[in-house]
Design an enzyme around this catalytic site. Sequence first.
Site, mmCIF file in Angstrom:
data_model
loop_
_atom_site.group_PDB
_atom_site.id
_atom_site.type_symbol
_atom_site.label_atom_id
_atom_site.label_comp_id
_atom_site.label_asym_id
_atom_site.label_seq_id
_atom_site.Cartn_x
_atom_site.Cartn_y
_atom_site.Cartn_z
ATOM 1 N N GLU A 113 -1.518 10.433 6.095
ATOM 2 C CA GLU A 113 -2.590 10.016 5.194
ATOM 3 C C GLU A 113 -3.223 8.881 5.573
ATOM 4 O O GLU A 113 -2.865 8.026 6.457
ATOM 5 C CB GLU A 113 -1.865 9.481 3.977
ATOM 6 C CG GLU A 113 -1.072 10.439 3.209
ATOM 7 C CD GLU A 113 -1.090 10.265 1.550
ATOM 8 O OE1 GLU A 113 -1.609 9.550 1.292
ATOM 9 O OE2 GLU A 113 -0.312 11.125 1.201
ATOM 10 N N CYS A 164 -7.991 2.496 6.819
ATOM 11 C CA CYS A 164 -6.569 2.177 6.615
ATOM 12 C C CYS A 164 -5.579 3.217 7.315
ATOM 13 O O CYS A 164 -5.999 4.663 6.744
ATOM 14 C CB CYS A 164 -5.996 2.207 5.139
ATOM 15 S SG CYS A 164 -4.279 1.532 4.998
ATOM 16 N N CYS A 202 8.563 6.184 6.263
ATOM 17 C CA CYS A 202 8.711 5.114 6.482
ATOM 18 C C CYS A 202 10.191 4.773 6.383
ATOM 19 O O CYS A 202 10.890 4.931 5.522
ATOM 20 C CB CYS A 202 8.014 3.898 6.064
ATOM 21 S SG CYS A 202 8.051 2.230 6.681
ATOM 22 N N CYS A 238 10.788 -0.666 1.416
ATOM 23 C CA CYS A 238 10.197 -1.571 0.601
ATOM 24 C C CYS A 238 10.350 -1.005 -0.680
ATOM 25 O O CYS A 238 9.841 0.076 -1.245
ATOM 26 C CB CYS A 238 8.988 -2.242 0.931
ATOM 27 S SG CYS A 238 8.658 -2.855 2.556
ATOM 28 N N CYS A 271 7.213 0.283 -2.787
ATOM 29 C CA CYS A 271 6.459 1.309 -2.024
ATOM 30 C C CYS A 271 6.642 2.775 -1.987
ATOM 31 O O CYS A 271 7.605 3.090 -1.961
ATOM 32 C CB CYS A 271 6.250 0.845 -0.770
ATOM 33 S SG CYS A 271 5.557 2.021 0.542
ATOM 34 N N GLY A 285 3.936 3.823 7.107
ATOM 35 C CA GLY A 285 4.787 3.629 8.332
ATOM 36 C C GLY A 285 4.696 2.077 8.717
ATOM 37 O O GLY A 285 4.007 1.362 8.053
ATOM 38 N N GLU A 286 5.877 1.709 9.595
ATOM 39 C CA GLU A 286 5.669 0.523 10.090
ATOM 40 C C GLU A 286 5.492 0.423 11.493
ATOM 41 O O GLU A 286 5.981 1.094 12.522
ATOM 42 C CB GLU A 286 7.327 -0.016 9.947
ATOM 43 C CG GLU A 286 7.697 -1.083 10.901
ATOM 44 C CD GLU A 286 6.799 -2.446 10.704
ATOM 45 O OE1 GLU A 286 6.155 -2.904 11.666
ATOM 46 O OE2 GLU A 286 6.919 -3.234 9.644
ATOM 47 N N SER A 327 -0.277 -4.870 10.183
ATOM 48 C CA SER A 327 0.756 -5.520 9.136
ATOM 49 C C SER A 327 2.022 -4.877 9.553
ATOM 50 O O SER A 327 2.348 -3.830 9.567
ATOM 51 C CB SER A 327 0.163 -5.049 8.033
ATOM 52 O OG SER A 327 1.222 -5.726 6.871
ATOM 53 N N SER A 353 3.827 -8.807 6.012
ATOM 54 C CA SER A 353 4.053 -8.562 4.600
ATOM 55 C C SER A 353 5.084 -9.417 4.166
ATOM 56 O O SER A 353 6.288 -9.101 4.336
ATOM 57 C CB SER A 353 4.284 -6.900 4.608
ATOM 58 O OG SER A 353 4.521 -6.541 3.307
ATOM 59 N N LEU A 354 4.785 -10.401 3.346
ATOM 60 C CA LEU A 354 5.854 -11.349 3.024
ATOM 61 C C LEU A 354 6.573 -11.078 1.784
ATOM 62 O O LEU A 354 7.520 -11.055 1.470
ATOM 63 C CB LEU A 354 5.061 -12.714 3.029
ATOM 64 C CG LEU A 354 5.919 -13.954 2.611
ATOM 65 C CD1 LEU A 354 7.014 -14.352 3.674
ATOM 66 C CD2 LEU A 354 4.890 -15.369 2.339
ATOM 67 N N ASN A 355 5.417 -11.046 0.590
ATOM 68 C CA ASN A 355 5.929 -10.680 -0.725
ATOM 69 C C ASN A 355 6.798 -11.464 -1.474
ATOM 70 O O ASN A 355 7.237 -11.177 -2.589
ATOM 71 C CB ASN A 355 6.529 -9.226 -0.450
ATOM 72 C CG ASN A 355 5.472 -8.446 -0.094
ATOM 73 O OD1 ASN A 355 4.269 -8.405 -0.342
ATOM 74 N ND2 ASN A 355 5.899 -7.519 0.989
ATOM 75 N N ASN A 377 0.291 -2.047 -7.337
ATOM 76 C CA ASN A 377 -0.228 -0.743 -7.571
ATOM 77 C C ASN A 377 0.829 -0.018 -8.188
ATOM 78 O O ASN A 377 1.845 0.419 -7.628
ATOM 79 C CB ASN A 377 -0.923 -0.114 -6.485
ATOM 80 C CG ASN A 377 -2.217 -0.961 -5.983
ATOM 81 O OD1 ASN A 377 -3.095 -1.051 -6.803
ATOM 82 N ND2 ASN A 377 -2.248 -1.190 -4.921
ATOM 83 N N CYS A 431 -2.855 0.092 -1.796
ATOM 84 C CA CYS A 431 -1.492 -0.240 -1.056
ATOM 85 C C CYS A 431 -0.331 0.216 -1.722
ATOM 86 O O CYS A 431 0.044 0.057 -3.018
ATOM 87 C CB CYS A 431 -1.608 -1.732 -0.861
ATOM 88 S SG CYS A 431 -2.937 -2.319 -0.040
HETATM 89 S S1 SF4 Z 1 5.346 -1.338 2.431
HETATM 90 FE FE1 SF4 Z 1 5.001 -0.509 4.600
HETATM 91 S S2 SF4 Z 1 6.820 -1.182 5.521
HETATM 92 FE FE2 SF4 Z 1 7.323 -1.018 3.344
HETATM 93 S S3 SF4 Z 1 8.048 0.831 3.144
HETATM 94 FE FE3 SF4 Z 1 5.927 1.062 2.609
HETATM 95 S S4 SF4 Z 1 4.820 1.549 4.494
HETATM 96 FE FE4 SF4 Z 1 7.135 0.938 5.074
#
Ligand code: SF4
Length: 388
Positions: free
Chosen positions: A110, A146, A153, A157, A160, A204-205, A234, A257-259, A335, A378
């Site tokens: 994507e 993006c 991934c 998280c 996500c 993905g990371e 990121s 990506s702190l959160n 979101n 996001c």
């Molecule tokens: S926010 Fe980014 S790092 Fe975290 S699970 Fe989703 S895609 Fe992976």
Amino acid sequence: MTTGGQTLTSILDARSMPSDRLLFGLSNEQLRQALQGFGLLGYRIRQLETALYRQKLADIREVTTWPKELRERVLAAGFALGLPEIVEIFRSVDGTERYLIAGRDGQTVETVWMPEGDGVDEGNSELDNSTAQAPESKAWSRATICVSSQIGCAVNCQFCLTAKLGIIRNLTAGEIAGQVAAVLKRHGAEPGRDRINLVFMGMGEPFLNYEAFMDAVRLLAGPMEIPESRMTVSTSGIVPGILRFAQEKVRPRLAISLNAPYDAIREGIMPITRKWSIAEVIEAVRQVPLRQKERVTFEYVLLGGLNDQPEHADEVVKLVRRAQFPAKVNLIAWNPGPDVPFTMPQADDVARFQERLREQGVPAFVRRPRGRDIYAACGQLKRTAGAQ
Ligand code: SF4
């Protein structure tokens, strides 16, 4: 017949090719090695680079800077240009487009196009399955793409949707840079003339697919001519990746990506923190030599009632001060997605959080949600064929 700008023959050719015969994604040196049997001089390789990365051609037969006889010999040896193909397009009411782009094994990845500025079509949200048509006219003055670095991934998280896929596989450098090429081609966008920003914040990371990600960055900053200062990567906080990144000569801007301002909350929503604490991540980021006026971005997804209260904002301020490097905070109102057990933050809480940071001298911005209605915002990318 064409599909998304490529001839059907070229797509079928590319799909039936062994991947070591696909040229898109190879550096100048790799192209030279792949085609060494043809005795090509340096300028022929540079012409091929232009065809791949500037003209974004899909078929060797279109490389008219090469003599016909050479094109035929390379084609007969089983090579194809291999420009990735957009196979499905979802359009948002806000002008955002989400694409499914075919990988080399038929898996899709994507990618999101976010036009900004005046004149963006505010028409109805629609699902556009015919990739044959490019947008009718240029209705944007700048845009952000993006980009995904993996299919699925492994980071998990909790807020996500991509995490729900687990990790399926890494993307190659060609598949990462190819997303950008396919989207630029669709919109007739040209880096240099048009203001194009890249954010590696899709599926993905990136730092868990480090080599391919950085190879893609070098292609994008090199023959594709997108300045590294217009790219942002990121990471969820992969410390070994950040330390390697600190050594790179060509590198995007860095976002973390702190959160959550402390490990206890972060561990609950980002299990990766059990491996590397916030303090370890900050220490690694300190090793990255920042360019003039560069700031590190802290991405902060606001989850209703969980991390969006004034006391959390005050802790973020302390964290930024302790970090001792120039930083800003990007706030993202979470979101929503199916089967994700969080609530959206109240608009008042988002505004108050931002104000609290700003009052205490921390630059803070609220990111405008883009393409929520097509699951392009996001944390919403899930290789969906529709809003599921
Ligand atoms: S926010 Fe980014 S790092 Fe975290 S699970 Fe989703 S895609 Fe992976």
